[in-house]
Each structure stands twice: as structure tokens, then as C-alpha cells.
Design an enzyme around this catalytic site. Sequence first.
Site, PDB file in Angstrom:
ATOM      1  N   PHE A 123       0.825  -1.219   0.000  1.00 37.98           N
ATOM      2  CA  PHE A 123       0.000   0.000   0.000  1.00 37.98           C
ATOM      3  C   PHE A 123       0.857   1.265   0.000  1.00 37.98           C
ATOM      4  CE2 PHE A 123      -2.737  -3.049   2.352  1.00 37.98           C
ATOM      5  CZ  PHE A 123      -3.878  -2.972   1.588  1.00 37.98           C
ATOM      6  N   SER A 147      -5.371   1.620  -9.165  1.00 38.70           N
ATOM      7  CA  SER A 147      -6.492   2.551  -9.056  1.00 38.70           C
ATOM      8  C   SER A 147      -7.258   2.595 -10.367  1.00 38.70           C
ATOM      9  CB  SER A 147      -5.917   3.939  -8.752  1.00 38.70           C
ATOM     10  OG  SER A 147      -6.890   4.921  -8.932  1.00 38.70           O
ATOM     11  N   TYR A 157       0.618  11.308 -10.197  1.00 37.79           N
ATOM     12  CA  TYR A 157       0.139  10.209  -9.346  1.00 37.79           C
ATOM     13  C   TYR A 157      -0.399   9.066 -10.214  1.00 37.79           C
ATOM     14  CZ  TYR A 157      -2.982   7.383  -6.514  1.00 37.79           C
ATOM     15  OH  TYR A 157      -3.627   6.306  -5.920  1.00 37.79           O
ATOM     16  N   LYS A 188       0.907   4.873 -10.944  1.00 33.21           N
ATOM     17  CA  LYS A 188       0.139   3.616 -10.879  1.00 33.21           C
ATOM     18  C   LYS A 188       0.286   2.852 -12.197  1.00 33.21           C
ATOM     19  CE  LYS A 188      -1.159   3.959  -6.715  1.00 33.21           C
ATOM     20  NZ  LYS A 188      -0.533   3.091  -5.724  1.00 33.21           N
ATOM     21  N   ASN A 231     -13.591   4.026  -5.444  1.00 32.25           N
ATOM     22  CA  ASN A 231     -13.443   5.068  -4.409  1.00 32.25           C
ATOM     23  C   ASN A 231     -13.717   4.538  -2.999  1.00 32.25           C
ATOM     24  OD1 ASN A 231     -13.623   6.533  -6.952  1.00 32.25           O
ATOM     25  ND2 ASN A 231     -13.760   8.368  -5.699  1.00 32.25           N
ATOM     26  N   ARG A 242     -14.045  20.915 -10.814  1.00 35.94           N
ATOM     27  CA  ARG A 242     -12.666  20.797 -10.334  1.00 35.94           C
ATOM     28  C   ARG A 242     -11.809  20.314 -11.497  1.00 35.94           C
ATOM     29  NH1 ARG A 242     -11.369  16.686  -5.338  1.00 35.94           N
ATOM     30  NH2 ARG A 242     -11.804  15.140  -6.921  1.00 35.94           N
ATOM     31  N   GLY A 245      -9.462  18.453 -13.896  1.00 35.07           N
ATOM     32  CA  GLY A 245      -8.941  17.084 -13.879  1.00 35.07           C
ATOM     33  C   GLY A 245      -9.964  16.026 -13.499  1.00 35.07           C
TER      34      GLY A 245
HETATM   35  P1  NAD Z   1      -2.668   6.397   3.069  1.00 37.83           P
HETATM   36  O1  NAD Z   1      -1.827   7.581   2.785  1.00 37.83           O
HETATM   37  O2  NAD Z   1      -3.712   6.487   4.123  1.00 37.83           O
HETATM   38  O3  NAD Z   1      -1.732   5.160   3.427  1.00 37.83           O
HETATM   39  C1  NAD Z   1      -0.451   4.986   2.872  1.00 37.83           C
HETATM   40  C2  NAD Z   1       0.487   4.602   3.998  1.00 37.83           C
HETATM   41  O4  NAD Z   1       1.788   4.375   3.451  1.00 37.83           O
HETATM   42  C3  NAD Z   1       0.642   5.703   5.055  1.00 37.83           C
HETATM   43  O5  NAD Z   1       0.494   5.129   6.349  1.00 37.83           O
HETATM   44  C4  NAD Z   1       2.054   6.237   4.843  1.00 37.83           C
HETATM   45  O6  NAD Z   1       2.634   6.680   6.053  1.00 37.83           O
HETATM   46  C5  NAD Z   1       2.751   5.030   4.267  1.00 37.83           C
HETATM   47  N1  NAD Z   1       3.893   5.333   3.392  1.00 37.83           N
HETATM   48  C6  NAD Z   1       3.936   6.198   2.353  1.00 37.83           C
HETATM   49  N2  NAD Z   1       5.161   6.177   1.806  1.00 37.83           N
HETATM   50  C7  NAD Z   1       5.901   5.257   2.494  1.00 37.83           C
HETATM   51  C8  NAD Z   1       7.233   4.783   2.402  1.00 37.83           C
HETATM   52  N3  NAD Z   1       8.082   5.277   1.493  1.00 37.83           N
HETATM   53  N4  NAD Z   1       7.640   3.830   3.244  1.00 37.83           N
HETATM   54  C9  NAD Z   1       6.801   3.337   4.189  1.00 37.83           C
HETATM   55  N5  NAD Z   1       5.530   3.756   4.345  1.00 37.83           N
HETATM   56  C10 NAD Z   1       5.077   4.708   3.495  1.00 37.83           C
HETATM   57  O7  NAD Z   1      -3.318   5.927   1.688  1.00 37.83           O
HETATM   58  P2  NAD Z   1      -4.472   4.876   1.402  1.00 37.83           P
HETATM   59  O8  NAD Z   1      -5.701   5.602   1.028  1.00 37.83           O
HETATM   60  O9  NAD Z   1      -4.530   3.868   2.474  1.00 37.83           O
HETATM   61  O10 NAD Z   1      -3.909   4.229   0.063  1.00 37.83           O
HETATM   62  C11 NAD Z   1      -3.168   3.021   0.064  1.00 37.83           C
HETATM   63  C12 NAD Z   1      -2.771   2.678  -1.354  1.00 37.83           C
HETATM   64  O11 NAD Z   1      -3.946   2.572  -2.161  1.00 37.83           O
HETATM   65  C13 NAD Z   1      -1.874   3.700  -2.031  1.00 37.83           C
HETATM   66  O12 NAD Z   1      -0.953   3.012  -2.852  1.00 37.83           O
HETATM   67  C14 NAD Z   1      -2.842   4.497  -2.882  1.00 37.83           C
HETATM   68  O13 NAD Z   1      -2.218   5.083  -3.983  1.00 37.83           O
HETATM   69  C15 NAD Z   1      -3.817   3.406  -3.309  1.00 37.83           C
HETATM   70  N6  NAD Z   1      -5.146   3.906  -3.686  1.00 37.83           N
HETATM   71  C16 NAD Z   1      -5.851   4.674  -2.801  1.00 37.83           C
HETATM   72  C17 NAD Z   1      -7.110   5.151  -3.169  1.00 37.83           C
HETATM   73  C18 NAD Z   1      -7.909   6.027  -2.234  1.00 37.83           C
HETATM   74  O14 NAD Z   1      -8.866   6.674  -2.701  1.00 37.83           O
HETATM   75  N7  NAD Z   1      -7.611   6.062  -0.949  1.00 37.83           N
HETATM   76  C19 NAD Z   1      -7.645   4.832  -4.406  1.00 37.83           C
HETATM   77  C20 NAD Z   1      -6.902   4.041  -5.270  1.00 37.83           C
HETATM   78  C21 NAD Z   1      -5.649   3.576  -4.902  1.00 37.83           C
HETATM   79  N1  UFG Z   2     -15.947  16.343  -4.696  1.00 40.48           N
HETATM   80  C1  UFG Z   2     -16.708  17.465  -4.407  1.00 40.48           C
HETATM   81  N2  UFG Z   2     -16.322  18.242  -3.365  1.00 40.48           N
HETATM   82  C2  UFG Z   2     -15.226  17.970  -2.593  1.00 40.48           C
HETATM   83  C3  UFG Z   2     -14.459  16.824  -2.898  1.00 40.48           C
HETATM   84  C4  UFG Z   2     -14.851  16.034  -3.966  1.00 40.48           C
HETATM   85  O1  UFG Z   2     -17.693  17.733  -5.077  1.00 40.48           O
HETATM   86  O2  UFG Z   2     -14.927  18.745  -1.672  1.00 40.48           O
HETATM   87  C5  UFG Z   2     -16.363  15.498  -5.821  1.00 40.48           C
HETATM   88  C6  UFG Z   2     -15.304  15.415  -6.892  1.00 40.48           C
HETATM   89  O3  UFG Z   2     -15.402  16.499  -7.787  1.00 40.48           O
HETATM   90  C7  UFG Z   2     -15.636  14.073  -7.529  1.00 40.48           C
HETATM   91  C8  UFG Z   2     -16.182  13.237  -6.365  1.00 40.48           C
HETATM   92  O4  UFG Z   2     -16.529  14.183  -5.355  1.00 40.48           O
HETATM   93  O5  UFG Z   2     -16.657  14.245  -8.455  1.00 40.48           O
HETATM   94  C9  UFG Z   2     -15.147  12.287  -5.795  1.00 40.48           C
HETATM   95  O6  UFG Z   2     -13.957  13.010  -5.523  1.00 40.48           O
HETATM   96  P1  UFG Z   2     -12.792  12.432  -4.611  1.00 40.48           P
HETATM   97  O7  UFG Z   2     -11.743  13.496  -4.517  1.00 40.48           O
HETATM   98  O8  UFG Z   2     -13.334  11.889  -3.344  1.00 40.48           O
HETATM   99  O9  UFG Z   2     -12.277  11.169  -5.437  1.00 40.48           O
HETATM  100  P2  UFG Z   2     -11.692  11.073  -6.917  1.00 40.48           P
HETATM  101  O10 UFG Z   2     -12.645  10.211  -7.689  1.00 40.48           O
HETATM  102  O11 UFG Z   2     -11.365  12.381  -7.486  1.00 40.48           O
HETATM  103  O12 UFG Z   2     -10.310  10.308  -6.679  1.00 40.48           O
HETATM  104  C10 UFG Z   2     -10.126   9.281  -5.693  1.00 40.48           C
HETATM  105  C11 UFG Z   2      -8.697   9.335  -5.202  1.00 40.48           C
HETATM  106  C12 UFG Z   2      -7.743   8.976  -6.310  1.00 40.48           C
HETATM  107  C13 UFG Z   2      -8.125   7.659  -6.880  1.00 40.48           C
HETATM  108  C14 UFG Z   2      -9.557   7.646  -7.315  1.00 40.48           C
HETATM  109  C15 UFG Z   2      -9.977   6.306  -7.782  1.00 40.48           C
HETATM  110  O13 UFG Z   2      -8.395  10.634  -4.705  1.00 40.48           O
HETATM  111  O14 UFG Z   2      -6.445   8.889  -5.785  1.00 40.48           O
HETATM  112  O15 UFG Z   2     -10.398   8.039  -6.235  1.00 40.48           O
HETATM  113  O16 UFG Z   2      -9.695   5.337  -6.847  1.00 40.48           O
HETATM  114  F1  UFG Z   2      -7.328   7.376  -7.946  1.00 40.48           F
END
Ligand code: NAD
Ligand code: UFG
Length: 336
Positions: free
Chosen positions: A81, A125, A150, A154, A176, A292, A294
Site C-alpha cells: 500500500f 487505481s 500520481y 500507478k 473510491n 474541479r 482534472g
Molecule cells: P494512506 O496515505 O492512508 O496510506 C499509505 C500509507 O503508506 C501511510 O500510512 C504512509 O505513512 C505510508 N507510506 C507512504 N510512503 C511510504 C514509504 N516510502 N515507506 C513506508 N511507508 C510509506 O493511503 P491509502 O488511502 O490507504 O492508500 C493506500 C494505497 O492505495 C496507495 O498506494 C494508494 O495510492 C492506493 N489507492 C488509494 C485510493 C484512495 O482513494 N484512498 C484509491 C486508489 C488507490
Molecule cells: N468532490 C466534491 N467536493 C469535494 C471533494 C470532492 O464535489 O470537496 C467530488 C469530486 O469532484 C468528484 C467526487 O466528489 O466528483 C469524488 O472526488 P474524490 O476526490 O473523493 O475522489 P476522486 O474520484 O477524485 O479520486 C479518488 C482518489 C484517487 C483515486 C480515485 C480512484 O483521490 O487517488 O479516487 O480510486 F485514484
Amino acid sequence: MTEVLVTGGLGFIGSHTVVSLAYAGFTPVILDNLSNSRISVLDGLEQLCGYRPVFYEGDVNNPEVYDRICAAHTIQAVIHFAAFKAVGESVEKPLAYYRNNVGGLISLLEGMQKSGISNLVFSSSCTVYGEPDHVPPDESAPVKPAMSPYGATKQMGEQILRDIPSIRTQCLRYFNPIGAHESAQIGELPLGVPNNLVPYLTQSVAGWRGPLTVHGNDYPTPDGSCIRDYIHVMDLAEAHVAALNRLLGGKSDSAFEVFNIGTGKGSSVLEVIQAFEEATGEKVPFTIGPRRPGDIVQVWADTQKVDNQLGWKARRDLHTMMKDAWRWQQQLTRPS
Ligand code: NAD
Ligand code: UFG
């Protein structure tokens, strides 16, 4: 007991997966550098797992960390992760993202090769699909040019793993993730102002932030706001256990397998707000703002492959996600 290294195991998705691993009888070994998490997460994990999981404070980029961990444990698989995840920040600091997300993966793979560990679950993702030509995309949908550094990390991670068949990989493309463990012992607490919809929404209702801005209501969707596939973080956590069982049970069809991890159902921003209000009885203060930059218009998962092959299905609905996110928010103390 099968020991599984969980990099980033104190983060949002990692911590919930640690709990699911413990429930399923695996022994998680956590590696995290606390760059985006707090050490107190271990207390919640201790409550939920019934024991305090082994924790190594360290960086996935440091090759020595794998020697240390492998000298003390028999690691059968890794769930990776650890990465940076803020899309906007990645535009400002692309090199930090490439170093941590791509460099970190390479260091991990070298550490795994050296230690003879050949099973990996990788956090990808749905961002790799960009704005898909066809919704919902299945796993064979084309990977579109990345919209941010970012997203590029991936895509590169996936490519690197395809090129290394000696490591058997389950690549999970998350949609999400939201919500929290139903106990509210662990959940999502981003540092600073949340970028993502649900943590901003709950903090706004709690009075920590101003009203939520809905980013655009003039999209070509039924109510004009963007559509996403929101998935409960515990469902997502359980998908990792299923992927691990597939790997360790020798059931993968190929060295690199990819699965969409979503519910298969899209919800608009306005529907999320409505679901929150219905589930909690709280009013969400919000205004409509501009789009927003992107943001993609709409995406949700085609779940046919995961339904047929992984033996996992998301079980929790949007109301449960909202209730659990709110229960978590309510017991938080505002960070100073
Ligand atoms: P998060 O930031 O809550 O967790 C990531 C963890 O990794 C943190 O605890 C951080 O301290 C640790 N970390 C970061 N860099 C590190 C390093 N170099 N060495 C050791 N630890 C490190 O994020 P999350 O939401 O739990 O996401 C986990 C994974 O899932 C990530 O790879 C993220 O890109 C991917 N992902 C997340 C989402 C989302 O919406 N949350 C969606 C798609 C993919
Ligand atoms: N949104 C709002 N107001 C806010 C925040 C978000 O209207 O204050 C809207 C965004 O415009 C979007 C939707 O809510 O339409 C979801 O936005 P998020 O920022 O919660 O999530 P995203 O889909 O943009 O992206 C997230 C993670 C990415 C990941 C992706 C798919 O941030 O890292 O989900 O897993 F790649």
C-alpha cells in the site's frame, strides 16, 4: 500462521486490511514510515485484532529494511500500500511521487527477489482508465494517458509488475474507498484539509470545516454532478484477503492478474449527500461550485471478472458507508 508483510499498513486502506487479515487467520507484519499516518492507529488495531500487530517503522525505499524484516519473519506474501496518493500534490511535486511510488516499488521488488518472496498484492487505481470510452470499464479497457503524475505512477507500477513474471501479482484497481471499520476504532483521518469527498463532508458536518463545495452540477449526468463507484473500505480490505488466498492457493491464471475492485454501482455527489443525510439524520451544508480541474465525469466498475474469478463481492451499501464514516468522525478530536 502465514506472515504477510503489509507496507503502508497504518494508512487508511492498509489498517483496515490488517484487521481483515487478522480475522482471516493471517499474521500481518506492518512496515510504515508514518509519512501519512499516526502511530496511534496501532492502538485501534490492537483492539480489533486482539493483539498488537508487529510494526516496523521504516521506509520501503530503504533496502536494509527487508533484510531486517526477513531475518525475523517468514514472509509468504506482500501487500503493497505504501505510496503517496494526493493527485494535486503530485502535480506540484512530481519527483517526490515518482521516487516514492515507483522507486519504492522497485526497492520492494528487489527486496522480495533477494529474500525469495514471490507473491504480491498491489494497490492500483481506477485512475488508470482516465475518462473511459465506455462505462463501466472492464479490466481490458485501454489504459489512458495519465491525468497526473500520481496516475502515471500507478500505470508505471502496473507495467513494472507485468515485466517481472517471477513475482506473482494480484493487481487491484480500487474505485473510491470510503467509510471506516464499524467499531470506529480505525478510519480515515487525512492530514490537513481533506481533498476527497467523504472526509471533507463529515468534517464539514462536524463543524471542522466550512460548507462542502460540490464541484460542478453541469456535467452530462442525471443530476449534473460527477459519478463514482464508492466502496466500503472493509469490503475493499476483504478483497485483499481474497486476492491473497488466490495467490497462495496457486489459483492465479497468470503471473500478473488485474481486478476491478468496486461495487458496480455509480453514485453522484448529490446522491452521496442525500445518502449521508438519510443514514445519519444530519444536514450537510453545501454550495455548488465550479468544476474541479482534472475530474472525470463518471466511472464505476465492471465487476464481472471479479465476481466470476476472485470469489469476492462488495456487501456494504452506501448508507452503511455513510453511517460508518460518521460514527468514526464523531469520536475524533479535532487535531490542533
Ligand atoms: P494512506 O496515505 O492512508 O496510506 C499509505 C500509507 O503508506 C501511510 O500510512 C504512509 O505513512 C505510508 N507510506 C507512504 N510512503 C511510504 C514509504 N516510502 N515507506 C513506508 N511507508 C510509506 O493511503 P491509502 O488511502 O490507504 O492508500 C493506500 C494505497 O492505495 C496507495 O498506494 C494508494 O495510492 C492506493 N489507492 C488509494 C485510493 C484512495 O482513494 N484512498 C484509491 C486508489 C488507490
Ligand atoms: N468532490 C466534491 N467536493 C469535494 C471533494 C470532492 O464535489 O470537496 C467530488 C469530486 O469532484 C468528484 C467526487 O466528489 O466528483 C469524488 O472526488 P474524490 O476526490 O473523493 O475522489 P476522486 O474520484 O477524485 O479520486 C479518488 C482518489 C484517487 C483515486 C480515485 C480512484 O483521490 O487517488 O479516487 O480510486 F485514484
